[in-house]
Design a protein around this motif. Structure first.
Motif, PDB file in Angstrom:
ATOM      1  N   LEU A 169      47.982  32.370 -21.988  1.00 29.38           N
ATOM      2  CA  LEU A 169      48.438  32.551 -20.615  1.00 29.38           C
ATOM      3  C   LEU A 169      48.879  33.980 -20.370  1.00 29.38           C
ATOM      4  CD1 LEU A 169      50.581  29.379 -19.974  1.00 29.38           C
ATOM      5  CD2 LEU A 169      48.275  29.875 -19.190  1.00 29.38           C
ATOM      6  N   PHE A 170      48.754  34.419 -19.127  1.00 29.11           N
ATOM      7  CA  PHE A 170      49.270  35.723 -18.733  1.00 29.11           C
ATOM      8  C   PHE A 170      50.716  35.548 -18.300  1.00 29.11           C
ATOM      9  CE2 PHE A 170      44.731  36.406 -18.191  1.00 29.11           C
ATOM     10  CZ  PHE A 170      44.587  37.648 -18.776  1.00 29.11           C
ATOM     11  N   GLU A 171      51.604  36.303 -18.951  1.00 28.15           N
ATOM     12  CA  GLU A 171      53.017  36.182 -18.668  1.00 28.15           C
ATOM     13  C   GLU A 171      53.395  37.119 -17.525  1.00 28.15           C
ATOM     14  OE1 GLU A 171      55.387  35.801 -22.343  1.00 28.15           O
ATOM     15  OE2 GLU A 171      56.750  37.214 -21.360  1.00 28.15           O
ATOM     16  N   VAL A 172      54.272  36.640 -16.632  1.00 30.40           N
ATOM     17  CA  VAL A 172      54.753  37.453 -15.513  1.00 30.40           C
ATOM     18  C   VAL A 172      56.269  37.528 -15.593  1.00 30.40           C
ATOM     19  CG1 VAL A 172      54.900  37.642 -13.006  1.00 30.40           C
ATOM     20  CG2 VAL A 172      52.845  36.665 -14.063  1.00 30.40           C
ATOM     21  N   ASN A 173      56.813  38.744 -15.649  1.00 32.57           N
ATOM     22  CA  ASN A 173      58.262  38.910 -15.692  1.00 32.57           C
ATOM     23  C   ASN A 173      58.753  39.325 -14.322  1.00 32.57           C
ATOM     24  OD1 ASN A 173      58.838  38.406 -18.529  1.00 32.57           O
ATOM     25  ND2 ASN A 173      57.618  40.239 -18.880  1.00 32.57           N
ATOM     26  N   TYR A 174      59.168  38.360 -13.544  1.00 36.15           N
ATOM     27  CA  TYR A 174      59.650  38.654 -12.208  1.00 36.15           C
ATOM     28  C   TYR A 174      60.772  37.690 -11.832  1.00 36.15           C
ATOM     29  CZ  TYR A 174      59.961  38.799  -7.146  1.00 36.15           C
ATOM     30  OH  TYR A 174      60.425  38.869  -5.871  1.00 36.15           O
ATOM     31  N   PHE A 175      60.530  36.408 -12.105  1.00 32.19           N
ATOM     32  CA  PHE A 175      61.498  35.390 -11.708  1.00 32.19           C
ATOM     33  C   PHE A 175      62.704  35.441 -12.634  1.00 32.19           C
ATOM     34  CE2 PHE A 175      57.283  34.156 -10.374  1.00 32.19           C
ATOM     35  CZ  PHE A 175      57.489  33.837  -9.035  1.00 32.19           C
ATOM     36  N   ASP A 176      63.905  35.471 -12.043  1.00 26.44           N
ATOM     37  CA  ASP A 176      65.134  35.629 -12.820  1.00 26.44           C
ATOM     38  C   ASP A 176      65.338  34.522 -13.824  1.00 26.44           C
ATOM     39  OD1 ASP A 176      65.726  37.942 -11.571  1.00 26.44           O
ATOM     40  OD2 ASP A 176      67.034  37.051 -10.052  1.00 26.44           O
ATOM     41  N   GLU A 177      65.126  33.295 -13.364  1.00 26.58           N
ATOM     42  CA  GLU A 177      65.501  32.125 -14.139  1.00 26.58           C
ATOM     43  C   GLU A 177      64.743  32.011 -15.459  1.00 26.58           C
ATOM     44  OE1 GLU A 177      67.701  29.507 -12.844  1.00 26.58           O
ATOM     45  OE2 GLU A 177      68.278  31.210 -11.578  1.00 26.58           O
ATOM     46  N   GLU A 178      63.444  32.268 -15.376  1.00 21.84           N
ATOM     47  CA  GLU A 178      62.637  31.969 -16.553  1.00 21.84           C
ATOM     48  C   GLU A 178      61.334  32.763 -16.495  1.00 21.84           C
ATOM     49  OE1 GLU A 178      61.373  27.851 -16.162  1.00 21.84           O
ATOM     50  OE2 GLU A 178      61.795  27.995 -14.028  1.00 21.84           O
ATOM     51  N   LYS A 179      60.568  32.653 -17.523  1.00 20.98           N
ATOM     52  CA  LYS A 179      59.270  33.318 -17.568  1.00 20.98           C
ATOM     53  C   LYS A 179      58.291  32.549 -16.686  1.00 20.98           C
ATOM     54  CE  LYS A 179      59.134  36.137 -21.560  1.00 20.98           C
ATOM     55  NZ  LYS A 179      60.014  35.769 -22.698  1.00 20.98           N
ATOM     56  N   ALA A 180      57.410  33.289 -16.040  1.00 21.67           N
ATOM     57  CA  ALA A 180      56.364  32.642 -15.247  1.00 21.67           C
ATOM     58  C   ALA A 180      55.018  32.993 -15.866  1.00 21.67           C
ATOM     59  CB  ALA A 180      56.428  33.110 -13.803  1.00 21.67           C
ATOM     60  N   TYR A 181      54.022  32.192 -15.548  1.00 18.49           N
ATOM     61  CA  TYR A 181      52.682  32.420 -16.072  1.00 18.49           C
ATOM     62  C   TYR A 181      51.665  32.270 -14.949  1.00 18.49           C
ATOM     63  CZ  TYR A 181      55.247  31.431 -20.355  1.00 18.49           C
ATOM     64  OH  TYR A 181      56.167  31.449 -21.363  1.00 18.49           O
ATOM     65  N   LEU A 182      50.534  32.956 -15.078  1.00 11.03           N
ATOM     66  CA  LEU A 182      49.456  32.766 -14.118  1.00 11.03           C
ATOM     67  C   LEU A 182      48.729  31.466 -14.470  1.00 11.03           C
ATOM     68  CD1 LEU A 182      47.982  36.368 -13.731  1.00 11.03           C
ATOM     69  CD2 LEU A 182      49.768  35.226 -12.401  1.00 11.03           C
ATOM     70  N   SER A 183      48.379  30.729 -13.447  1.00 15.75           N
ATOM     71  CA  SER A 183      47.825  29.395 -13.632  1.00 15.75           C
ATOM     72  C   SER A 183      46.533  29.407 -14.434  1.00 15.75           C
ATOM     73  CB  SER A 183      47.555  28.773 -12.271  1.00 15.75           C
ATOM     74  OG  SER A 183      46.833  27.576 -12.438  1.00 15.75           O
ATOM     75  N   GLN A 184      46.433  28.445 -15.350  1.00  9.55           N
ATOM     76  CA  GLN A 184      45.169  28.268 -16.076  1.00  9.55           C
ATOM     77  C   GLN A 184      44.478  26.989 -15.618  1.00  9.55           C
ATOM     78  OE1 GLN A 184      45.758  27.604 -20.220  1.00  9.55           O
ATOM     79  NE2 GLN A 184      47.276  26.005 -19.921  1.00  9.55           N
ATOM     80  N   SER A 185      45.137  26.236 -14.736  1.00  7.77           N
ATOM     81  CA  SER A 185      44.575  24.997 -14.198  1.00  7.77           C
ATOM     82  C   SER A 185      45.534  24.449 -13.158  1.00  7.77           C
ATOM     83  CB  SER A 185      44.395  23.963 -15.318  1.00  7.77           C
ATOM     84  OG  SER A 185      44.164  22.679 -14.755  1.00  7.77           O
ATOM     85  N   GLY A 186      44.996  23.832 -12.120  1.00  7.17           N
ATOM     86  CA  GLY A 186      45.862  23.238 -11.112  1.00  7.17           C
ATOM     87  C   GLY A 186      46.070  21.755 -11.329  1.00  7.17           C
ATOM     88  N   GLN A 187      45.581  21.288 -12.461  1.00 10.50           N
ATOM     89  CA  GLN A 187      45.464  19.850 -12.657  1.00 10.50           C
ATOM     90  C   GLN A 187      46.776  19.068 -12.579  1.00 10.50           C
ATOM     91  OE1 GLN A 187      44.321  18.210 -16.447  1.00 10.50           O
ATOM     92  NE2 GLN A 187      45.524  16.547 -15.583  1.00 10.50           N
ATOM     93  N   LEU A 188      47.827  19.549 -13.225  1.00  7.70           N
ATOM     94  CA  LEU A 188      49.075  18.783 -13.220  1.00  7.70           C
ATOM     95  C   LEU A 188      49.587  18.627 -11.790  1.00  7.70           C
ATOM     96  CD1 LEU A 188      50.965  20.122 -16.386  1.00  7.70           C
ATOM     97  CD2 LEU A 188      49.197  18.372 -16.193  1.00  7.70           C
TER      98      LEU A 188
END
Length: 437
Positions: A169-188
Motif C-alpha cells: 500500500l501507498f502510505e499517506v502522512n496527513y491525518f493526525d489520528e493515524e496512518k492513511a493509505y491509498l485504496s487498493q480495492s473498494g470492496q469492503l
RNA sequence: UCCUCAGUAGCUCAAUGGCAGAGCACUCGGCUGUUAACCGAGGGGUUGUAGGUUCGACUCCUACCUGAGGAGCCA
C-alpha cells in the motif's frame, strides 16, 4: 466560421467548411501540397494548389511544420482514386502556432523515448485508437451496470487500513489520528453499500505499491467492482460472463475502425459469448500436472499454491473464451472469502483468465457472512480487529450472503486491443520507475 | 528483491581490436496526385559513467548508472 469536425465531413461534400486542428504530416509535389490534418475526431488529407490559393496561404502551407496548429477552409470532395475517402481542396490556411522540430517522427521509436514523450505520443494514430477503445469500454461498463439495476456508490481513496495487509500500500502522512493509505480495492466499502442498495458498483483509481515490472502491471490503475446482495458464487460467475460479453460486444459494435488501426484479429473477440468455461482449481491443477509431464511447462505446479503467470497463460491458451477458475484453496486467498461448505479448505472465489495469454482480468467471489468465521480469519491473518469494526458491523446488523468481483480496466483494454503492454492503455501510465510526464 | 538483455547523431540502427557511418527528422534546392512520397545538397558525435588491458578500444575486462523483458505478487 463554424468549425466542422473531420469525422462528420461526409455530410458536407461540395460545401465550404472550416477545419481546426494540427498538421499530422506533409508531402509536396512542387506547386501541390498534401497536408494530413487531424482535429481529434479523425484525419483527412487537404490539398493546397499554388495556382488556386492566395500567396499567404501558399506561404503558410510551405512553412507549416509537423504538429503545427492550423485553421483550414476548403471544400471537401471524394478522393479521385479511393471511393469513400474524402479530401479537402484548400481555399485558405492560417498558421495558428508554428511547431518547433517535433521529436516524434513518422519512423520507429523505442519505448523509453515514447514514454518520455507520452504527452505528445497521445497524438499518434495508434494511441488515439487505443484510448478511444478505452473510452468505449468504460462507457459500456457503466451502461451495463446502470441498465441492470446497479447503483453507483464510489468508495474512498484514502483508507485507514488495508484489505489484505499493508505491504503493498501507498502510505499517506496527513491525518493526525493515524496512518492513511491509498485504496487498493473498494470492496469492503462495497459490502456496506450493497446492504443499503442491493446491487452496487464502484469505479475508480486503485493503487498497488508492488515492485512489479511486467507488461501487466501499473502502480495506478482503474478498477470497476460490482457487489450484489444475496449473490452466491454461481451468480457472481454468471454476472461476470454477462458483463464481459456485453463489453466486448459494445467494442465490436462501435470501434471497428480503431480495431483495424490496431490490426486486431476480431474473430478472436467475436468468440466471446456466454457461457464461459468453468474450471475448478482442482481440475486446473490436474491440467498443469499433465502439461508439465508433457514438457509444456517449465516448472511443476504445486497443489495448494496460487497459479503463477506461466500457469495462467497455459490454462487460458487451452480455451478460446475467458476461463473461470473457481474454488482456490482458502489458505492463499483473502480473509473475507466464504469457505465452500462441501470443502471448507476451498474458498468460493473465481478468477477470470482472458484468452490469448492476457491473464487475470477479473477476481472475485462470495464473501464470508458469518461474524464468528470472520473474527477467526482476521486473527489467523494477523490483522488488527479494531480496524475492521465497521466491517464486522455488517455481519451484526442483518448479515446476508453476497458477492462480487473487480475488473482491471487496463488489462481489459490491453486484451481487447491486442496490445503487448498495459502502459499504452491509459493516457498517463504510472509504473515502477515511471512518474513523468 | 532476483534472473536475462540493451545503452553509438534529436530518433531508429550499423561499424570483424585499425579513418565515427546510414535512414528518418531539420535547413536549402527540384517536382501538379503524394500516401512512413521521391530526387540532389548541407549542418549535426565527450560511442551511458569511471577505471583497466592494448601500439591502438564503439568493440575486450571490472564496477556503477539508466532502460527493457521476465520471476515473485497481483487486476
Amino acid at each position: 466560421m463554424k468549425q466542422t469536425y473531420i469525422a462528420e465531413i461526409g455530410k458536407h461534400i461540395g460545401a465550404e467548411v472550416t477545419l481546426r486542428g494540427w498538421l499530422y504530416n506533409k508531402r509536396s509535389s512542387g506547386k501541390l501540397g498534401f497536408l494530413e490534418i487531424r482535429d481529434g475526431s479523425a484525419m483527412m488529407q487537404a490539398i493546397v494548389s499554388k495556382k488556386d490559393v492566395d500567396e499567404a496561404t501558399w506561404e503558410a502551407s510551405e512553412r507549416a511544420t509537423q504538429e503545427s496548429s492550423v485553421i483550414v477552409t476548403g471544400v471537401p470532395r471524394e478522393h479521385p482514386k479511393k471511393p469513400g475517402v474524402y479530401e479537402l481542396d484548400v481555399k485558405t490556411l492560417e498558421l495558428v502556432g508554428l511547431a518547433s522540430e517535433y521529436p516524434i517522427t513518422p519512423k520507429e521509436h523505442g519505448v523509453e523515448f515514447l514514454m518520455d514523450h507520452r504527452h505528445l505520443w497521445l497524438r499518434s494514430k495508434r494511441q488515439h485508437a487505443i484510448l478511444r477503445v478505452r473510452h468505449t469500454i468504460i462507457k459500456a461498463v457503466r451502461d451495463f451496470f446502470d441498465n441492470n439495476g446497479f447503483t453507483l456508490c464510489d468508495t474512498p481513496i484514502f483508507t485507514p487500513a488495508a484489505c489484505e495487509g499493508t505491504t503493498n500500500l501507498f502510505e499517506v502522512n496527513y491525518f493526525d489520528e493515524e496512518k492513511a493509505y491509498l485504496s487498493q480495492s473498494g470492496q469492503l466499502y462495497n459490502e456496506a453499500t450493497a446492504a443499503a442498495f442491493g446491487k452496487v458498483y464502484c469505479f475508480g483509481p486503485t493503487f498497488r505499491a508492488e515492485k512489479s515490472k511486467t507488461r501487466r502491471h501499473l502502480t495506478e490503475f482503474w478498477m470497476v467492482e460490482p457487489e450484489v446482495a444475496y449473490a452466491k458464487l454461481d451468480d457472481v460467475m454468471e454476472l461476470a460472463e454477462q458483463f464481459v460479453s456485453y463489453v466486448v460486444a459494445r467494442v465490436l459494435e462501435s470501434r471497428q475502425e480503431e480495431l483495424k488501426v490496431l490490426e486486431r484479429d476480431i474473430t478472436k473477440l467475436e468468440a466471446i459469448i456466454p457461457p464461459f468455461p468453468r474450471l475448478p482449481y482442482d481440475d486446473a491443477a490436474k491440467m498443469l500436472d499433465e502439461a508439465f509431464a508433457a514438457g509444456k511447462l517449465e516448472n511443476k505446479f504445486e497443489y495448494g499454491s496460487d497459479l503463477g503467470s506461466p500457469d495462467e497463460t497455459y490454462i487460458s491458451s487451452q480455451f478460446d473464451k475467458p476461463v473461470m477458475v473457481h474454488r482456490y484453496p482458502a489458505a492463499i486467498k483473502a480473509f473475507y472469502m466464504e469457505p465452500d461448505p462441501l470443502r471448507p479448505d476451498l474458498a468460493l472465489c473465481v478468477d477470470v483468465l482472458a484468452p490469448e495469454g492476457y491473464g487475470e482480468v477479473i477476481g472475485g467471489g462470495e464473501r464470508a457472512s458469518s461474524l464468528e468465521y470472520l473474527l477467526k480469519q482476521i486473527a489467523a491473518h494477523g490483522l488488527p480487529e479494531e480496524a475492521f469494526d465497521w466491517y464486522l458491523d455488517l455481519r451484526k446488523y442483518g448479515t446476508f450472503p453476497h458477492g462480487g468481483f473487480g475488473m482491471g480496466i487496463e488489462r481489459c483494454v490491453s486484451w481487447l486491443c491486442g496490445l503487448e503492454h498495459v502502459r499504452e492503455t491509459i493516457p498517463f501510465p504510472r509504473m515502477l520507475y515511471r512518474l513523468k510526464p
